[in-house]
Structure formats: structure tokens, C-alpha cells
Design an enzyme around this catalytic site. Structure first.
Site, PDB file in Angstrom:
ATOM      1  CD  GLU A  69      16.089  15.966   2.573  1.00 25.96           C
ATOM      2  OE1 GLU A  69      16.626  15.207   1.741  1.00 25.96           O
ATOM      3  OE2 GLU A  69      15.892  15.641   3.750  1.00 25.96           O
ATOM      4  CD  GLU A 111      15.651  14.705   9.316  1.00 27.40           C
ATOM      5  OE1 GLU A 111      15.593  13.577   8.793  1.00 27.40           O
ATOM      6  OE2 GLU A 111      16.657  15.428   9.240  1.00 27.40           O
TER       7      GLU A 111
END
Length: 740
Positions: free
Chosen positions: A177, A182
Site C-alpha cells: 500500500e 494522510e
């Protein structure tokens, strides 16, 4: 953005965890690691071809969100709270329910707008949206650039990230991933870029870096977030400024004896996701004063191909050895870094595991989990016995921990003795504490415990910053069986050699051949194999990183088929048994090759010839009643390729035993305690792929509580092992469901 349960782990089968490669968690930043491309190319760098300047990056895909309608040929949606795909809360205890309603996601004023609402919807208190390109657009390597703003406020979790299109290496996070950005709603001045990798959850790990936005800016302002992804290197940017470079990672698939060849898992196509989550493990639940609704707005998404030069060649990084930090627990006179492995020391300032004699150790328990520690003498050594009262729902719910000091760049071997009352799994992993986000320092070792004391070991390299408070975690949660642990050692070693020819236990698939698909182990893809031309022949083997098949080019053939051999050593073959060999192969011209099973001393057990043509085909060869002098743990599979020039190609090589075999110590008995009158023993819950299940015996029944269904039917199991029998049973459930 996927599950954050990465601080403690339960791993995969022990046979796949014997140390064959230097594994471990990566360094916090790649600046101290060799083998990288020397940092990011300058934004304006470009190549000149025949007097014409070629741009370094050329856009190949994108969306400007300027037509007022979300483009269905580019974007699709994840819906619900994750329960629809067996992953409630999306693995992170998130609170929102994702929809594709215009209230939650739309194009407006030239922007993609994702809005989180506080409302009652389908049984949840919040709604939002997660949009993705899965099945519509995916790319391997390139530049991915997104200009966006995101909301501030406790509990908001905006994310721009990438997942593998095909999960070639297994479930999350074995196939990787990439988190481009974020944000924490409660920390609006900071963002992070992260990669997740390793083994399938919960044996995964991660590496990332935070970035503080300059000049008082926050995520509510528009910023351009980007990665430049090349073979063996990923670079993170904010507004054109490079803040992180990563090139150290690994991937290990289930039923494999070694890592997938570097740069796996980041050598496959990934698709893009963008979402605004509410609550969960990352930023916690919203505060009473968190304002709703708020929106994440995306100005554009642009994807580029590298056109100004060739992509870099992937080179596995190396990590320089550092000194121990001041105050470290240095190796003792016996060489071990585990202090008080004999459980004899008590220190006033060290509570240990709550009882005398356990200094330098700790006992972690999740809320609601219960366990007690006592000390027992076994075979002249003191063992810590962990008695589980309430097992909890996670592997890490109960953890005896040995507190140790590690130095960056050094290699270590961990070994210990352990047992249980009947049978259970115990995952063991070396990690950091809360101050480093529980980062993984080693791969996970899945110790399959029995009622007899056995020794287990693994080796790893410490690749992150030196740590005086590292923890060796013995994960005992989600299983009520006790464990005894003793004689633990952690010692420095010089390195971890790749054992090409060591005896090979058959894989759980039954295959006796390691790396028959030419995609695990060392980067050249030829681990465990030897190509041996003698002095009269010349031959070379290679594995293309994309094709992942072995190509053998014979430029000088010699006179005999024995003049060029392709072989693998260390196969465990049994005398008098039957075997089936299969492989895909072709040749540049029609020709005959020999396939042989031989002893470790070279003695032929069985040999047959097969014909290869110009078209690839699957070849099958049967070897019946193998004439080995005795069971041979060092046997060889040999392909005889000499006697003819040209090229050959091999893939998917499998050797399986087709006859039935029971080890001499097999005990045949029927299922034990099928009426549960004796409690649960020897039954036990078991989990995989995100599942969570607990069990208890009540009124002559085993009552199972499944708190997470996981990704597969076998993600939550109740089992008894060690028997051969026909099985009959009665079952009932609180709701209609299928059982396997």
C-alpha cells in the site's frame, strides 16, 4: 489507510519463516541507505534527443473535475462501512458509512468534493465517500500528483493513497500500500507519507515520515501532494519539495520459503483512492466541538510517465552498522542481549511481569484481556508460564515482552524454547514501542507450539533507528491455551546468508521445489537453482523481471546432455514413494531434455526424457516407487540440457508426492472431546486474513463469538488438529449462515 493494526502481529507458517533473507522493517529515512538513485531528479531536468528537449514527466492520465459530473469511466466507489466486504470499520474502527450520494460526493466549481456528514444512516452516525480507480485505471511506476484541501477537526482522516490492482503477492499488506498523503484532523499542520508491506495482516509492517507544512499552513489550504515512483524507490513531495525517500521494503507470500524478489511488492500496478474517513485508529473519534459537515476538495489528479530518461534499476539497499546508543543493554558475557532469560532477577524499580523474578520483561494486556504469569522448572530451566484467562480478540491482546537494546544495521538471531498444553500458534516479533508507532523491526515468526518443548529461531537485520527499548513480543491473544517460554536468546550475528542448498521441507501446497516460479529470493529470481555448464559447454540463465520465467541460453552445447545441468538441491524424497513432476517449458527448436531425481551423492533414483517444442506446454512426468536407498533429505531435481545449442524457457516447476505417507510417529485416534464435556481442550479458535473469534465451553457446547469475519471463509475457525478420522457433528447458529 488500510488497517492500522500493525503494532503487534500473528504471522504465517513457521516453515516460511526460517531465516533465508535479511528481512526487517526499513529505516526511517533513506538518506543513510546506499543503493538509491541519489535522490529526486530536479523538476526541470530533461533529456535532449536529436536537439529536441524531452520533458522529464509526460502526463498520461488525469481528471480536472471541471465538467460537473463524476466520470464513471475513471471513478468508482467503495460503499458501506466495510461489512459488505468482510471488513467492518474498514479494519480501522472507522465510524462513517460510505455512499455515492451527491450529499457525500460530487463535482462542484471545478473540484471533486467529498463531504462528511453527521447523520443517522444505515445504523451509523456519520456518512462520507471513498472514490477509487480500481478496475478502470491502474499504473506501475510514474508520478502521481493531486492538488487538494482537507478539513481540520478532531476525528477527520483525509487520505490520498494507492492499493495493488491484483494482489499478486497476497492479501494486505503482502502486496503493498502506498499512502501519498494522510492527514490528522486534530493536527492540521502535519501530513504523512507511508508504505505498508511485509506479510499478510497481521504480520505486516510499515515505514513512513511526517511532514510539517511550512509558514503556519494547514491541510485546509490547497497543497499539491505527489509521489515519484520508480523501481526500487518512492519519493514524496509537498508543493514540489521532496521530504521523504524510501527504498527498503519486502514482501513475503503465504506458502513461500523466502521473500518475493525485490522490489516486490512495489513492482505491480496500483490504483488510486481518495476518501474522508471519520474516527478510527488514526485520529480517534470526533470531539464534541468537531464541526460537521466539512469537505475534502480535490482540484485535480494527474498521472505522468517518466519520458526524460530511463527508469532507475532497482538495487536492494544496504544499511551501515551503527554503535549502540548510550545506556543500552549491551550483550552479556554469554553474548545474549536478553537480560534475565532465566527468570531469576528481581529489581525494585522494575515491576517485570507482575511477579518476582521477571525483571527486564513486561506483560501487555489489551483492555478486557486477562492473563497471569507464573514460573516453573522444566528440564532444569526456569520457564515463564502464561495462563490465559480472557484471550481478547487480537493476536497482540496478550504479550509477554522481553525488553532489549538494538543498534541500526546489525544482524540478530532470536531463539527460544516454548510449549503449550496441547497445540496453539504463537507469533513472535521484534518491534518498537509507542514512541516509534510500534514499528516492526523483524519479520514475524509463527511458532506452532505442541505439548513438548521445542526450540524456535529466526534472524533479522535492524534497519530502523537504534532503540534502547525494543520489545520481543510473544503474541498470545485470541487463543485460550497457555504457553511456557524459556531459554530465550538474542545474539548478534555477522549476516544472514541465503541457504540455497539447505534441506527443504515441502511447502504446505505439497510442492517440494522452492522458487519454481522464479520470483522469490534474491533479485535475479534464480534463488535455490544452479545452472552448471561443464568445461565443454557455455550457458547462461536469466529471469526477466516482468516475465518471471527462467531463460537458459546455451551458446556452446558440449557433446552430452550432462554438459549443461539445471538443478536444485536439498529436496526431501522418500524411498518407495510416487512423485509427479510438472513444469511449463519451451525451446528455440524441437529437442530432448532429461529430467532426473537423484540422491544428495548424485546417485540416480529415476530419470526420463521429454521432448520440448517451440510452443510452451505443460510437461508432466511420473516417478513411481522411487528407488532411493533410504529416505533422503538432500535429494536433487536435475534437468539435463546439454547436447544442443539454443534457448530454453522454464516456469511453474512442481514436484509433489502422490502416494500416501504417514510419519512413523503418527498417532491415529478419533476426534477428542466432541461433546465438550471436558471444556474446550483440545479445541482452539484460529484466525487468518483479519478474522477474530473467541470460544468458551458452556453447558456442553462450544460457543463461538465472531467479532470480525475477515476476508475469507477460513478467516475465523474453530479447529482440532492431529487426527485422521471421519467427522460428524451438530451445529446451531444465532443467524442463518454457511459453515465449512
Amino acid at each position: 489507510m488500510m488497517t492500522r493494526m500493525i503494532n503487534r502481529s500473528l504471522a504465517l507458517p513457521l516453515a516460511a519463516l526460517l531465516a533465508v533473507l535479511p528481512l526487517g522493517a526499513p529505516q526511517a529515512d533513506a538518506a543513510a541507505v546506499s543503493g538509491q538513485a541519489g535522490g529526486a531528479p530536479a523538476a526541470g531536468m530533461a533529456a535532449k534527443k536529436k536537439g529536441k528537449e524531452t520533458p522529464l514527466w509526460t502526463q498520461v492520465w488525469g481528471d480536472e473535475f471541471d465538467d460537473g459530473v463524476i466520470d464513471g469511466s475513471k471513478w468508482t466507489f467503495d460503499l458501506t462501512n466495510g461489512a459488505s466486504v468482510g471488513n467492518p470499520g474498514w479494519g480501522n474502527n472507522e465510524l462513517q458509512y460510505y455512499t455515492n450520494r451527491p450529499e457525500n460526493v460530487k463535482e462542484e466549481d471545478g473540484k471533486l468534493v467529498i463531504t462528511a456528514l453527521k447523520e443517522n444512516y444505515e445504523g451509523f452516525g456519520y456518512t462520507s465517500a471513498r472514490i477509487k480507480t480500481k478496475g478502470l485505471f491502474a499504473k506501475r511506476y510514474g508520478k502521481f500528483e493531486i492538488r487538494a484541501s482537507a478539513p481540520a477537526g478532531k476525528g477527520y482522516w483525509p487520505a490520498i493513497w494507492m492499493l495493488p490492482e491484483h494482489n499478486r503477492y497476497g492479501g494486505w499488506a503482502a502486496s503493498g500500500e502506498i499512502d501519498i498523503m494522510e492527514g490528522w484532523g486534530s493536527r492540521p499542520h502535519t501530513i504523512a507519507g507511508t508504505i505498508h508491506y511485509g506479510q499478510q495482516w497481521p504480520s505486516n509492517t510499515y515505514s513512513g515520515k511526517e511532514y510539517e507544512l511550512p509558514n503556519g499552513s494547514t491541510i485546509e489550504d490547497y497543497h499539491t501532494y505527489a509521489i515519484e515512483w520508480e523501481p526500487g524507490e518512492i519519493r514524496w513531495y509537498v508543493d514540489g519539495l521532496l521530504y521523504s525517500t524510501k527504498n527498503d521494503w519486502y514482501s513475503r507470500s503465504a506458502d513461500q520459503p523466502a521473500n518475493n524478489a525485490y522490489p516486490a511488492p512495489f513492482d505491480e500496478e496500483f490504483h488510486l483512492l481518495m476518501n474522508l474517513a471519520v474516527g478510527g485508529n488514526f485520529d480517534g473519534s470526533p470531539a464534541p466541538d468537531t464541526v460537521f459537515p466539512k469537505s475534502m476538495k480535490v482540484d485535480y489528479v494527474r498521472v505522468y510517465e517518466l519520458t526524460g530518461r530511463e527508469y532507475r534499476e532497482p538495487v536492494p539497499p544496504t544499511v551501515a552498522k551503527e554503535e549502540y546508543l548510550p545506556g543500552a543493554k549491551l550483550p552479556q558475557a554469554n553474548g545474549s542481549l536478553i537480560y534475565n532469560s532465566g527468570f531469576t532477577q528481581t529489581l525494585e524499580a522494575d515491576p517485570g511481569m507482575g511477579i518476582p523474578g521477571t525483571a527486564h520483561w513486561a506483560l501487555y494486556k489489551d483492555p478486557g484481556a486477562e492473563a497471569d504469569v507464573s514460573l516453573e522448572n522444566i528440564g532444569g530451566s526456569r520457564f515463564a508460564k502464561v495462563t490465559v484467562g480472557q484471550a481478547g480478540s487480537n493476536a497482540y491482546s496478550i504479550q509477554p515482552q522481553a525488553i532489549v537494546s538494538l543498534a541500526k544495521g546489525r544482524y540478530y538471531k532470536l531463539s527460544f524454547d516454548a510449549k503449550t498444553d496441547t497445540a496453539r500458534s504463537m507469533n513472535v516479533k521484534v518491534t518498537g514501542g509507542a514512541s516509534v508507532g510500534y514499528a516492526g523491526y523483524s519479520q514475524g515468526l509463527n511458532a506452532e507450539l505442541t505439548d513438548s518443548v521445542k526450540r524456535y529461531e529466526m534472524a533479522f537485520q535492524m534497519k530502523m533507528a537504534s532503540d534502547n527499548a525494543a520489545r520481543i513480543e510473544f503474541n498470545l491473544g485470541s487463543n485460550a491455551h497457555p504457553a511456557w517460554i524459556g531459554n530465550a536468546r538474542l545474539e548478534e550475528i555477522e549476516g544472514i546468508p541465503f541457504e540455497h542448498d539447505a534441506p527443504k521441507a515441502p511447502l504446505s501446497s505439497g510442492n517440494h521445489v522452492y522458487n519454481g516460479t522464479f520470483d522469490i529470493g534474491e533479485p535475479d529470481g534464480m534463488s535455490y537453482w544452479h545452472l552448471l555448464p561443464d568445461g565443454k559447454a557455455a550457458a547462461a540463465g536469466s529471469v526477466d523481471a516482468d516475465e518471471r520465467k527462467l531463460n537458459v541460453e546455451i551458446t556452446k552445447n558440449g557433446k552430452k546432455e550432462d554438459d549443461v545441468l539445471l538443478l536444485q538441491k536439498g529436496l526431501f524424497l522418500l524411498d518407495g514413494h510416487d512423485y509427479a513432476l510438472s513444469f511449463d517449458a519451451k525451446a528455440s527448436h524441437s529437442r530432448v531434455i532429461g529430467v532426473e531425481l537423484a540422491g544428495g551423492d548424485g546417485k540416480t533414483y529415476a530419470k526420463q526424457n521429454v521432448t520440448l517444442g517451440r510452443d510452451s506446454r505443460t510437461v508432466t512426468v511420473s516417478f513411481e516407487n522411487l528407488a532411493a536407498a533410504a529416505d533422503d533429505p538432500n535429494a536433487q531435481l536435475i534437468f539435463h540440457l546439454g547436447g544442443s545449442k539454443g534457448t530454453l524457457q522454464f516456469d511453474n516447476i512442481r514436484l509433489v508426492r502422490t502416494s500416501t505417507y504417514f510419519p512413523p510417529d503418527t498417532v491415529f485416534y478419533p476426534l477428542a472431546n466432541g461433546d465438550f464435556s471436558g471444556g474446550l481442550n483440545p479445541w482452539q479458535p484460529a484466525v487468518d486474513s483479519g478474522g477474530a473469534v473467541t470460544a468458551k465451553a458452556v453447558d456442553g457446547e462450544a460457543r463461538l463469538t465472531v467479532t470480525n469475519q475477515g476476508a475469507n471463509p477460513w478467516s475465523a475457525m474453530f479447529l482440532q488438529t492431529g487426527f485422521v478420522s471421519r467427522a460428524e457433528f451438530l451445529t446451531r447458529s444465532a443467524s442463518t449462515r454457511a459453515h465449512r
